[in-house]
Design a protein around this motif. Structure first.
Motif, PDB file in Angstrom:
ATOM      1  N   LEU A   6       0.999  -1.303  -0.061  1.00 52.79           N
ATOM      2  CA  LEU A   6       0.014   0.224  -0.021  1.00 52.79           C
ATOM      3  C   LEU A   6       0.900   1.119  -0.016  1.00 52.79           C
ATOM      4  O   LEU A   6       0.623   2.256  -0.627  1.00 52.79           O
ATOM      5  CB  LEU A   6      -0.828   0.032   1.185  1.00 52.79           C
ATOM      6  N   GLU A   7       1.847   1.360   0.899  1.00 53.23           N
ATOM      7  CA  GLU A   7       2.644   2.370   0.766  1.00 53.23           C
ATOM      8  C   GLU A   7       3.067   2.943  -0.419  1.00 53.23           C
ATOM      9  O   GLU A   7       3.398   4.115  -0.901  1.00 53.23           O
ATOM     10  CB  GLU A   7       4.101   2.036   1.699  1.00 53.23           C
ATOM     11  N   ASN A   8       3.709   1.772  -1.456  1.00 54.85           N
ATOM     12  CA  ASN A   8       3.917   2.103  -2.841  1.00 54.85           C
ATOM     13  C   ASN A   8       2.527   2.470  -3.642  1.00 54.85           C
ATOM     14  O   ASN A   8       2.846   3.587  -4.554  1.00 54.85           O
ATOM     15  CB  ASN A   8       4.699   0.953  -3.310  1.00 54.85           C
ATOM     16  N   ASP A   9       1.687   1.862  -3.421  1.00 59.96           N
ATOM     17  CA  ASP A   9       0.443   2.177  -4.199  1.00 59.96           C
ATOM     18  C   ASP A   9      -0.220   3.698  -3.922  1.00 59.96           C
ATOM     19  O   ASP A   9      -0.850   4.319  -4.802  1.00 59.96           O
ATOM     20  CB  ASP A   9      -0.601   1.307  -3.925  1.00 59.96           C
ATOM     21  N   ILE A  10       0.015   3.991  -2.725  1.00 58.77           N
ATOM     22  CA  ILE A  10      -0.751   5.280  -2.217  1.00 58.77           C
ATOM     23  C   ILE A  10      -0.149   6.388  -3.135  1.00 58.77           C
ATOM     24  O   ILE A  10      -0.866   7.558  -3.361  1.00 58.77           O
ATOM     25  CB  ILE A  10      -0.631   5.678  -0.778  1.00 58.77           C
ATOM     26  N   LYS A  12       1.033   6.519  -6.027  1.00 59.60           N
ATOM     27  CA  LYS A  12       0.678   6.592  -7.474  1.00 59.60           C
ATOM     28  C   LYS A  12      -0.910   7.038  -7.477  1.00 59.60           C
ATOM     29  O   LYS A  12      -1.415   7.626  -8.297  1.00 59.60           O
ATOM     30  CB  LYS A  12       0.860   5.153  -7.906  1.00 59.60           C
ATOM     31  N   TYR A  13      -1.427   6.514  -6.314  1.00 57.08           N
ATOM     32  CA  TYR A  13      -2.905   6.858  -6.331  1.00 57.08           C
ATOM     33  C   TYR A  13      -3.303   8.353  -6.044  1.00 57.08           C
ATOM     34  O   TYR A  13      -4.025   8.732  -6.695  1.00 57.08           O
ATOM     35  CB  TYR A  13      -3.433   6.111  -4.916  1.00 57.08           C
ATOM     36  N   ILE A  14      -2.316   9.070  -5.318  1.00 56.67           N
ATOM     37  CA  ILE A  14      -2.690  10.375  -4.986  1.00 56.67           C
ATOM     38  C   ILE A  14      -2.307  11.385  -6.439  1.00 56.67           C
ATOM     39  O   ILE A  14      -2.879  12.085  -6.871  1.00 56.67           O
ATOM     40  CB  ILE A  14      -1.623  10.906  -4.083  1.00 56.67           C
ATOM     41  N   GLU A  15      -1.296  10.837  -7.276  1.00 61.90           N
ATOM     42  CA  GLU A  15      -1.100  11.548  -8.239  1.00 61.90           C
ATOM     43  C   GLU A  15      -2.306  11.145  -9.452  1.00 61.90           C
ATOM     44  O   GLU A  15      -2.689  12.027 -10.057  1.00 61.90           O
ATOM     45  CB  GLU A  15       0.132  10.921  -8.958  1.00 61.90           C
ATOM     46  N   ASP A  28       6.242  17.195  -4.473  1.00 59.47           N
ATOM     47  CA  ASP A  28       7.114  16.507  -3.766  1.00 59.47           C
ATOM     48  C   ASP A  28       6.806  16.233  -2.330  1.00 59.47           C
ATOM     49  O   ASP A  28       7.212  16.907  -1.473  1.00 59.47           O
ATOM     50  CB  ASP A  28       8.557  17.497  -3.603  1.00 59.47           C
ATOM     51  N   PHE A  29       6.036  15.079  -2.385  1.00 59.30           N
ATOM     52  CA  PHE A  29       5.506  14.474  -1.248  1.00 59.30           C
ATOM     53  C   PHE A  29       5.956  12.985  -0.920  1.00 59.30           C
ATOM     54  O   PHE A  29       6.335  12.435  -1.837  1.00 59.30           O
ATOM     55  CB  PHE A  29       3.827  14.518  -1.144  1.00 59.30           C
ATOM     56  N   LYS A  30       5.850  12.849   0.272  1.00 59.05           N
ATOM     57  CA  LYS A  30       6.212  11.523   0.817  1.00 59.05           C
ATOM     58  C   LYS A  30       5.428  10.692   1.590  1.00 59.05           C
ATOM     59  O   LYS A  30       4.366  11.127   2.031  1.00 59.05           O
ATOM     60  CB  LYS A  30       7.623  11.280   1.553  1.00 59.05           C
ATOM     61  N   VAL A  31       5.145   9.405   1.492  1.00 60.21           N
ATOM     62  CA  VAL A  31       4.329   8.443   2.286  1.00 60.21           C
ATOM     63  C   VAL A  31       4.964   7.521   3.187  1.00 60.21           C
ATOM     64  O   VAL A  31       5.911   6.815   2.794  1.00 60.21           O
ATOM     65  CB  VAL A  31       3.381   7.555   1.167  1.00 60.21           C
ATOM     66  N   VAL A  45       0.778  11.299   4.757  1.00 61.68           N
ATOM     67  CA  VAL A  45       1.179  11.721   3.778  1.00 61.68           C
ATOM     68  C   VAL A  45       1.570  13.160   4.014  1.00 61.68           C
ATOM     69  O   VAL A  45       0.806  13.908   4.452  1.00 61.68           O
ATOM     70  CB  VAL A  45       0.217  11.937   2.939  1.00 61.68           C
ATOM     71  N   GLU A  46       2.887  13.550   3.487  1.00 62.14           N
ATOM     72  CA  GLU A  46       3.459  14.975   3.807  1.00 62.14           C
ATOM     73  C   GLU A  46       4.417  15.697   2.825  1.00 62.14           C
ATOM     74  O   GLU A  46       5.016  14.697   2.205  1.00 62.14           O
ATOM     75  CB  GLU A  46       4.241  14.708   5.189  1.00 62.14           C
ATOM     76  N   ASP A  47       4.305  16.931   2.843  1.00 64.38           N
ATOM     77  CA  ASP A  47       5.347  17.589   2.174  1.00 64.38           C
ATOM     78  C   ASP A  47       5.992  18.483   3.262  1.00 64.38           C
ATOM     79  O   ASP A  47       5.794  18.356   4.387  1.00 64.38           O
ATOM     80  CB  ASP A  47       4.684  18.572   1.127  1.00 64.38           C
ATOM     81  N   ASN A  48       6.688  19.510   2.575  1.00 59.07           N
ATOM     82  CA  ASN A  48       7.545  20.553   3.589  1.00 59.07           C
ATOM     83  C   ASN A  48       6.474  21.436   4.450  1.00 59.07           C
ATOM     84  O   ASN A  48       6.905  21.931   5.445  1.00 59.07           O
ATOM     85  CB  ASN A  48       8.420  21.489   2.770  1.00 59.07           C
ATOM     86  N   GLN A  49       5.317  21.533   3.873  1.00 58.63           N
ATOM     87  CA  GLN A  49       4.165  22.336   4.679  1.00 58.63           C
ATOM     88  C   GLN A  49       3.044  21.620   5.318  1.00 58.63           C
ATOM     89  O   GLN A  49       2.360  22.083   6.202  1.00 58.63           O
ATOM     90  CB  GLN A  49       3.827  23.681   3.793  1.00 58.63           C
TER      91      GLN A  49
END
Length: 334
Positions: A6-10, A12-15, A28-31, A45-49
């Motif tokens: 799921l960590e990998n799929d999420i 791609k899902y968000i995109e 530029d976000f990470k899961v 799910v987060e980015d810099n802000q």
């Protein structure tokens, strides 16, 4: 392991699903994995802000057709209290991922500590239980008016396969037969709740790790299976050893319980309506729910194909199904 997949799929899902149309999130976000229960897996799910909880539901434990929407609708109603997470996004289609999806506010803080935070918990419950259900959208909630009968039915449902299973110990089966029989014989006490009706929104999963205690604000999270019913559902469960031992290995003293009750009743807009008496009546039926679920879950853990396996949970389940533990818990009743 499901959570790794799921960590990998999420990402791609968000995109692909244009989720960023619902939440501010840079490219530029990470899961990353956050936590998991028996029926949900949570990611950050987060980015810099910005930072959010991405919640994936695998099953329903309350037999509703659309589990994730049930939780979403509840959170929307509860947002007005200020002590539950704000929810931003729902996908119940199961088209892209075969699971229900929520995206909600990430809340900063730590789990509740019973020796420090009882008054904060009392205030949280008081705020939630002060919501007037006649003035909020409540038609989507499960309503439990016959809470002793409902616990018996729930216990029977949870125990069906356990009591039939050839791998389960006969002494354990006999205990649950006797326990169910006692509950049947004493369910006439349900009349108290019918004659003195007091309905509020109950979370029904109020262990210490479903609280977020922050420096300025504190919250109750995990609204997977709320019901409209008597407030003793949440209060009994919150105070019970089956809850306080679950994550924190703690048992509350009478003095601590009274401290909690004091803050809770002070925070109720409509005032106290004999919550202690309600808790006393409901207590053994709460134990039926807790122990029957353990029996059900123990059998599920014997299935090698179970999606989510939490070994800390499994260890606690086995501890609760110990005969000495159960007899000590219920010695006041039978």
């Amino acid at each position: 392991m499901l959570r790794v997949t799921l960590e990998n799929d999420i990402h791609k899902y968000i995109e692909d699903r244009n989720v960023r149309g619902s939440i501010p999130l840079s490219g530029d976000f990470k899961v990353s994995f956050l936590a998991q229960g028996e029926y949900n897996i949570n990611f950050v799910v987060e980015d810099n802000q910005n930072k959010y909880v991405f919640r994936v539901n695998t099953r329903s434990q309350i037999q509703v057709d659309n589990q994730i929407k049930y939780e979403y609708d509840a959170l929307k109603v509860l947002e007005v209290t200020g002590v539950t997470p704000e929810v931003f996004y729902l996908d119940d289609s199961k088209e892209y991922l075969p699971y229900g999806i929520l995206i909600m506010e990430f809340l900063k803080g730590r789990p509740l500590e019973y020796d420090k935070d009882l008054r904060k918990a009392g205030k949280i419950f008081g705020g939630i239980h002060s919501l007037d259900i006649n003035k909020i959208p409540s038609s989507n909630f499960i309503v439990e008016s016959n809470i002793l009968s409902d616990r018996i039915k729930e216990g029977e449902r949870l125990l069906v396969e356990f009591l039939k299973s050839p791998i389960m110990d006969k002494e354990l089966k006999d205990f649950f037969y006797k326990f169910l029989n006692w509950c049947y014989k004493n369910k006439d006490k349900e009349k108290y709740f019918i004659d003195n009706k007091w309905h509020v929104i109950n979370n029904t999963e109020v262990n210490s790790h479903n609280f977020i205690i922050g420096e300025e604000h504190s919250y109750l999270i995990d609204w997977e299976k709320p019901v409209i019913s008597d407030p003793c559902q949440d209060i009994t469960q919150f105070l019970a050893p089956t809850t306080t031992l679950w994550k924190a290995n703690y048992i509350l003293s009478e003095e601590e319980k009274n401290s909690f009750y004091g803050e809770y009743t002070k925070s109720l807009k409509g005032g106290d309506r004999n919550i202690k008496e309600r808790v006393h009546i409901y207590n053994p039926y709460l134990y039926l729910r807790a122990l029957s679920w353990c029996a059900y879950a123990y059998l599920e853990y014997q299935n090698p194909d179970k999606d989510i396996k939490n070994m800390d949970t499994y260890s606690k389940i086995k501890e609760y199904l110990d005969m000495d533990f159960m007899k000590k818990l219920l010695r006041e009743y039978f």
